[in-house]
Write a protein that holds these residues in place. Structure first.
Motif, PDB file in Angstrom:
ATOM      1  N   THR A  25       0.847  -1.195   0.000  1.00 38.40           N
ATOM      2  CA  THR A  25       0.000   0.000   0.000  1.00 38.40           C
ATOM      3  C   THR A  25       0.883   1.247   0.000  1.00 38.40           C
ATOM      4  O   THR A  25       2.044   1.189   0.433  1.00 38.40           O
ATOM      5  CB  THR A  25      -0.894   0.032   1.248  1.00 38.40           C
ATOM      6  OG1 THR A  25      -0.061   0.159   2.413  1.00 38.40           O
ATOM      7  CG2 THR A  25      -1.763  -1.219   1.350  1.00 38.40           C
ATOM      8  N   PRO A  26       0.349   2.370  -0.445  1.00 40.34           N
ATOM      9  CA  PRO A  26       1.130   3.620  -0.378  1.00 40.34           C
ATOM     10  C   PRO A  26       1.569   3.941   1.053  1.00 40.34           C
ATOM     11  O   PRO A  26       2.684   4.410   1.261  1.00 40.34           O
ATOM     12  CB  PRO A  26       0.164   4.675  -0.924  1.00 40.34           C
ATOM     13  CG  PRO A  26      -0.745   3.909  -1.832  1.00 40.34           C
ATOM     14  CD  PRO A  26      -0.908   2.563  -1.166  1.00 40.34           C
ATOM     15  N   GLN A  27       0.715   3.668   2.026  1.00 40.88           N
ATOM     16  CA  GLN A  27       1.072   3.938   3.422  1.00 40.88           C
ATOM     17  C   GLN A  27       2.250   3.070   3.860  1.00 40.88           C
ATOM     18  O   GLN A  27       3.193   3.552   4.480  1.00 40.88           O
ATOM     19  CB  GLN A  27      -0.133   3.696   4.346  1.00 40.88           C
ATOM     20  CG  GLN A  27       0.178   3.848   5.821  1.00 40.88           C
ATOM     21  CD  GLN A  27       0.674   5.232   6.196  1.00 40.88           C
ATOM     22  OE1 GLN A  27       0.247   6.226   5.627  1.00 40.88           O
ATOM     23  NE2 GLN A  27       1.594   5.304   7.154  1.00 40.88           N
ATOM     24  N   ARG A  28       2.216   1.782   3.520  1.00 41.45           N
ATOM     25  CA  ARG A  28       3.327   0.900   3.901  1.00 41.45           C
ATOM     26  C   ARG A  28       4.601   1.293   3.166  1.00 41.45           C
ATOM     27  O   ARG A  28       5.695   1.259   3.742  1.00 41.45           O
ATOM     28  CB  ARG A  28       2.975  -0.563   3.618  1.00 41.45           C
ATOM     29  CG  ARG A  28       4.057  -1.536   4.038  1.00 41.45           C
ATOM     30  CD  ARG A  28       4.333  -1.468   5.546  1.00 41.45           C
ATOM     31  NE  ARG A  28       5.465  -2.317   5.890  1.00 41.45           N
ATOM     32  CZ  ARG A  28       6.474  -1.943   6.678  1.00 41.45           C
ATOM     33  NH1 ARG A  28       6.479  -0.772   7.262  1.00 41.45           N
ATOM     34  NH2 ARG A  28       7.457  -2.768   6.914  1.00 41.45           N
ATOM     35  N   ARG A  30       5.446   4.259   2.308  1.00 37.44           N
ATOM     36  CA  ARG A  30       5.939   5.451   3.005  1.00 37.44           C
ATOM     37  C   ARG A  30       6.635   5.059   4.311  1.00 37.44           C
ATOM     38  O   ARG A  30       7.671   5.616   4.659  1.00 37.44           O
ATOM     39  CB  ARG A  30       4.787   6.411   3.259  1.00 37.44           C
ATOM     40  CG  ARG A  30       5.199   7.741   3.812  1.00 37.44           C
ATOM     41  CD  ARG A  30       4.016   8.724   3.810  1.00 37.44           C
ATOM     42  NE  ARG A  30       4.344   9.942   4.488  1.00 37.44           N
ATOM     43  CZ  ARG A  30       5.066  10.925   3.978  1.00 37.44           C
ATOM     44  NH1 ARG A  30       5.539  10.831   2.764  1.00 37.44           N
ATOM     45  NH2 ARG A  30       5.320  12.023   4.677  1.00 37.44           N
ATOM     46  N   GLU A  31       6.082   4.103   5.025  1.00 36.24           N
ATOM     47  CA  GLU A  31       6.708   3.628   6.271  1.00 36.24           C
ATOM     48  C   GLU A  31       8.075   3.014   5.991  1.00 36.24           C
ATOM     49  O   GLU A  31       9.037   3.263   6.719  1.00 36.24           O
ATOM     50  CB  GLU A  31       5.797   2.602   6.962  1.00 36.24           C
ATOM     51  CG  GLU A  31       4.523   3.190   7.513  1.00 36.24           C
ATOM     52  CD  GLU A  31       3.496   2.132   7.911  1.00 36.24           C
ATOM     53  OE1 GLU A  31       3.787   0.914   7.776  1.00 36.24           O
ATOM     54  OE2 GLU A  31       2.405   2.518   8.345  1.00 36.24           O
ATOM     55  N   PHE A  77      11.345  13.340   5.682  1.00 35.85           N
ATOM     56  CA  PHE A  77       9.997  13.245   6.235  1.00 35.85           C
ATOM     57  C   PHE A  77       9.755  14.278   7.328  1.00 35.85           C
ATOM     58  O   PHE A  77       8.635  14.650   7.600  1.00 35.85           O
ATOM     59  CB  PHE A  77       9.731  11.832   6.769  1.00 35.85           C
ATOM     60  CG  PHE A  77       9.579  10.833   5.667  1.00 35.85           C
ATOM     61  CD1 PHE A  77       8.369  10.664   5.029  1.00 35.85           C
ATOM     62  CD2 PHE A  77      10.657  10.075   5.262  1.00 35.85           C
ATOM     63  CE1 PHE A  77       8.225   9.758   3.992  1.00 35.85           C
ATOM     64  CE2 PHE A  77      10.525   9.162   4.223  1.00 35.85           C
ATOM     65  CZ  PHE A  77       9.310   9.002   3.598  1.00 35.85           C
TER      66      PHE A  77
END
Length: 149
Positions: A25-28, A30-31, A77
Motif C-alpha cells: 500500500t502507499p502507506q506501507r 511510506r513507512e 519526512f
C-alpha cells in the motif's frame, strides 16, 4: 555499496526492495521509506556534498530536483525539503510503463541493492518487448495528466 547493503539487510529492509509485494500500500511504502531514511544511508556516489557521477547519474536521480541544503535530505519526512515540482516525471512514467508491460507492479530500488536485485530478477530484466509498445506506454504515462484534461 557492501556496507549499505549490509545495513539494509541487518535492518530487515532489503527484502522490501528485492522482493516486490503486489499488495504494497502507499502507506506501507511510506513507512518503509521512512525506515530507510532513518538509517542515514547516503548515496555511495556523494562526494563533498555533490554527486560524484553527476554526468552519468541514473535516470531516476535526474528526476529529483531539490533546492534545500544537502543535510536536510537526511530526513526528508521531518525536514522542510524543498523539491522543485516536476511538470513531467519521466522516471516514474518509465516505472509505470514497465509495470504495465510486465503485468505486475515495479518499484524503485536503492542503488546500493542494484547487484542483488539484478541477480534475483535477471530473467525478468532480460525480457524483451516491442519498443513501440514500451515507448508508447512511457509517452502515455508521461503525459497522462495533460491528456486527461
Amino acid at each position: 555499496f557492501e556496507d549499505r547493503a549490509r545495513r539494509l539487510r541487518e535492518a530487515g529492509l532489503d527484502g522490501h526492495f528485492l522482493d516486490r509485494d503486489p499488495e504494497l500500500t502507499p502507506q506501507r511504502a511510506r513507512e518503509i521509506a521512512a525506515e530507510y531514511f532513518g538509517l542515514g544511508l547516503v548515496c555511495p556516489f556523494l562526494e563533498d556534498d555533490a554527486c560524484g557521477i553527476y554526468e552519468q547519474r541514473p535516470f531516476v536521480c535526474r528526476q529529483y530536483l531539490v533546492t534545500s541544503p544537502a543535510e536536510m535530505c537526511a530526513d526528508p519526512f521531518r525536514n522542510p525539503v524543498v523539491a522543485v515540482r516536476m511538470i513531467i516525471a519521466p522516471a516514474t512514467a518509465m516505472l509505470r510503463a514497465v509495470s504495465a508491460a510486465l503485468g505486475k507492479p515495479q518499484y524503485s530500488v536503492p542503488l546500493t541493492l542494484l547487484m542483488q536485485y539484478v541477480a534475483r530478477h535477471r530473467v525478468e530484466l532480460e525480457e524483451a518487448f516491442p519498443a513501440e509498445d514500451v515507448y508508447g506506454g512511457v509517452l502515455r504515462e508521461t503525459f497522462a495528466r495533460f491528456l486527461s484534461g
